[in-house]
Design an enzyme around this catalytic site. Sequence first.
Site, PDB file in Angstrom:
ATOM      1  N   SER A 160       0.809  -1.218   0.000  1.00 41.73           N
ATOM      2  CA  SER A 160       0.000   0.000   0.000  1.00 41.73           C
ATOM      3  C   SER A 160       0.839   1.262   0.000  1.00 41.73           C
ATOM      4  O   SER A 160       0.443   2.299   0.535  1.00 41.73           O
ATOM      5  CB  SER A 160      -0.925   0.015   1.218  1.00 41.73           C
ATOM      6  OG  SER A 160      -0.175   0.234   2.410  1.00 41.73           O
ATOM      7  N   ALA A 216       2.840   4.178  -2.512  1.00 40.76           N
ATOM      8  CA  ALA A 216       2.270   5.028  -3.556  1.00 40.76           C
ATOM      9  C   ALA A 216       1.841   4.220  -4.780  1.00 40.76           C
ATOM     10  O   ALA A 216       0.745   4.423  -5.319  1.00 40.76           O
ATOM     11  CB  ALA A 216       3.282   6.099  -3.951  1.00 40.76           C
ATOM     12  N   ILE A 217       2.684   3.285  -5.236  1.00 40.76           N
ATOM     13  CA  ILE A 217       2.358   2.516  -6.435  1.00 40.76           C
ATOM     14  C   ILE A 217       1.122   1.662  -6.214  1.00 40.76           C
ATOM     15  O   ILE A 217       0.201   1.637  -7.040  1.00 40.76           O
ATOM     16  CB  ILE A 217       3.558   1.647  -6.860  1.00 40.76           C
ATOM     17  CG1 ILE A 217       4.717   2.526  -7.334  1.00 40.76           C
ATOM     18  CG2 ILE A 217       3.157   0.678  -7.976  1.00 40.76           C
ATOM     19  CD1 ILE A 217       5.994   1.767  -7.619  1.00 40.76           C
ATOM     20  N   GLU A 229      -1.775  -5.050   3.220  1.00 43.09           N
ATOM     21  CA  GLU A 229      -0.568  -4.383   3.703  1.00 43.09           C
ATOM     22  C   GLU A 229      -0.061  -5.087   4.958  1.00 43.09           C
ATOM     23  O   GLU A 229      -0.824  -5.339   5.894  1.00 43.09           O
ATOM     24  CB  GLU A 229      -0.863  -2.914   4.010  1.00 43.09           C
ATOM     25  CG  GLU A 229       0.238  -2.169   4.730  1.00 43.09           C
ATOM     26  CD  GLU A 229       1.565  -2.165   3.966  1.00 43.09           C
ATOM     27  OE1 GLU A 229       2.584  -2.595   4.563  1.00 43.09           O
ATOM     28  OE2 GLU A 229       1.573  -1.760   2.788  1.00 43.09           O
ATOM     29  N   ILE A 253       5.469  -4.333  -3.712  1.00 45.92           N
ATOM     30  CA  ILE A 253       6.108  -4.483  -2.400  1.00 45.92           C
ATOM     31  C   ILE A 253       7.505  -3.885  -2.362  1.00 45.92           C
ATOM     32  O   ILE A 253       8.313  -4.231  -1.512  1.00 45.92           O
ATOM     33  CB  ILE A 253       6.170  -5.966  -1.997  1.00 45.92           C
ATOM     34  CG1 ILE A 253       6.901  -6.797  -3.060  1.00 45.92           C
ATOM     35  CG2 ILE A 253       4.776  -6.502  -1.754  1.00 45.92           C
ATOM     36  CD1 ILE A 253       7.169  -8.222  -2.634  1.00 45.92           C
ATOM     37  N   HIS A 300      -7.875  34.465  -3.690  1.00 49.47           N
ATOM     38  CA  HIS A 300      -9.198  33.907  -3.407  1.00 49.47           C
ATOM     39  C   HIS A 300     -10.051  33.956  -4.665  1.00 49.47           C
ATOM     40  O   HIS A 300     -10.026  34.946  -5.377  1.00 49.47           O
ATOM     41  CB  HIS A 300      -9.873  34.721  -2.306  1.00 49.47           C
ATOM     42  CG  HIS A 300     -11.295  34.308  -2.036  1.00 49.47           C
ATOM     43  ND1 HIS A 300     -11.607  33.205  -1.279  1.00 49.47           N
ATOM     44  CD2 HIS A 300     -12.479  34.842  -2.446  1.00 49.47           C
ATOM     45  CE1 HIS A 300     -12.926  33.078  -1.219  1.00 49.47           C
ATOM     46  NE2 HIS A 300     -13.472  34.065  -1.930  1.00 49.47           N
TER      47      HIS A 300
END
Length: 464
Positions: A180, A182-183, A202, A269, A443
């Site tokens: 788990s 970034a990829i 994970e 992994i 803004h």
Amino acid sequence: MADTYDLIVLGSGPGGYVAAIRGAQLGLKVAIVERERLGGICLNWGCIPTKALLRTSEIYHYMTHAGDYGLKAENIGFDLAKIVERSRKVSGQLNAGVKGLMKKNKITVVEGFGTITGKGKLSVKQGNGTVDLEAKHILVATGARARDLPFAKADGKRIWTYRHAMVPEVMPTKLLVIGSGAIGVEFASFYNDMGADVTIVEMLPRILPVEDEEVSAFMEKRLTKDGIKIVTGAALEKIDTGADGVKATIKGKDGKSTTEDYSHVIVAIGIVPNTEEIGLEKLGVETERGHIKVNGFGRTNVEGIYAIGDVTGAPWLAHKASHEGIVCVEKLAGGNPHPFETWNIPGCTYSRPQVASVGLTEAKAKEAGRDVKVGKFPFIGNGKAIALGEADGFIKTVFDAKTGELLGAHMVGAEVTELIQGYVVARQLETTEHELMETVFAHPTLSEMMHESVLGAYGRAIHF
């Protein structure tokens, strides 16, 4: 007789080709050696083509939620082959761009597998022949590749690495993503938005484990809400591959093992540095867990041999490699750059929602003995975010309570991978909370949340 250069760069990824260009700008005669395609993994199989895929899934998500914006869209669908084709065209365009940059900067491109054969010597295998090159400086930028599961090697059919996941011939129906980071999260996000039933497994207690704990918790809640099943603190015990799918046995945090069927598996992994068979052992170049050991200027323990990018270790990021390459080449060309450091390298995850960060997490800052002030501002408090229909997320800033130093910034939400650079610049300039509070933000923009987060750390937030 060998062709002679001032600098030979082995590998043409975002570290290698940038280093080659900088060397040419400084008046060096440069050659670059590449065994596959100019641009390396990033341009051809990583950063860029995955973003093309994620852009497609983002638009598809908006199309399927057109009613939220007062629009009508019927008979929505997609053509997987054309999705992949677009991604490859984006990659091809950038590959051609790198070729143009090599030509513009008069850099010699040598195609083939390069091996350092001695001090200042490099041999390039091309088919049945070889080309010999010589240079005073040889820079290794060979990058890294996906790490395989020892008991379930990727086959490109049912078990995929990121390369297979970018060019699917069929859309997975039930997808297991192992890892788990970034990829893993990016591919989970893409395939989930395109309609696959996705599960993330994970081993560590939380997803995106390098991020701030609040960001990880938010992402787990949001991805779960979007239909992704997340299993943390779990280990993959076994995979059995068949003609029609995969059986995966997963041991949960409770110690119980369960077996489920999946159509496909993506293994995300980690990576393995590409240091084999390029001559490092013969020369005695020091490595640690496969990564080449270097100083702040990319120098190895062997005179005339340098290394940058993924092959030197974390963080494994394209922009880190590029900056390392520039520092290395400027130094070897006789300049006096600041040594490379990792303290201000931003990290980005381009999922939906996006994640971005720089510097210390709140937990790491406290572990380092810092007394901190923390500001946090939610997207729901920002007018632009509400107007965009993107009111989920937050921005968090961590300051040193005594000095006002910006220790870290952590974001989750729409377009935060663009916003993070504001904090990166602030940290590079050693800005304190005072300068950030006195800065005027336009803004309505998402960037106003950056200002509010800083104000919030000192009890001065206006809109929350």
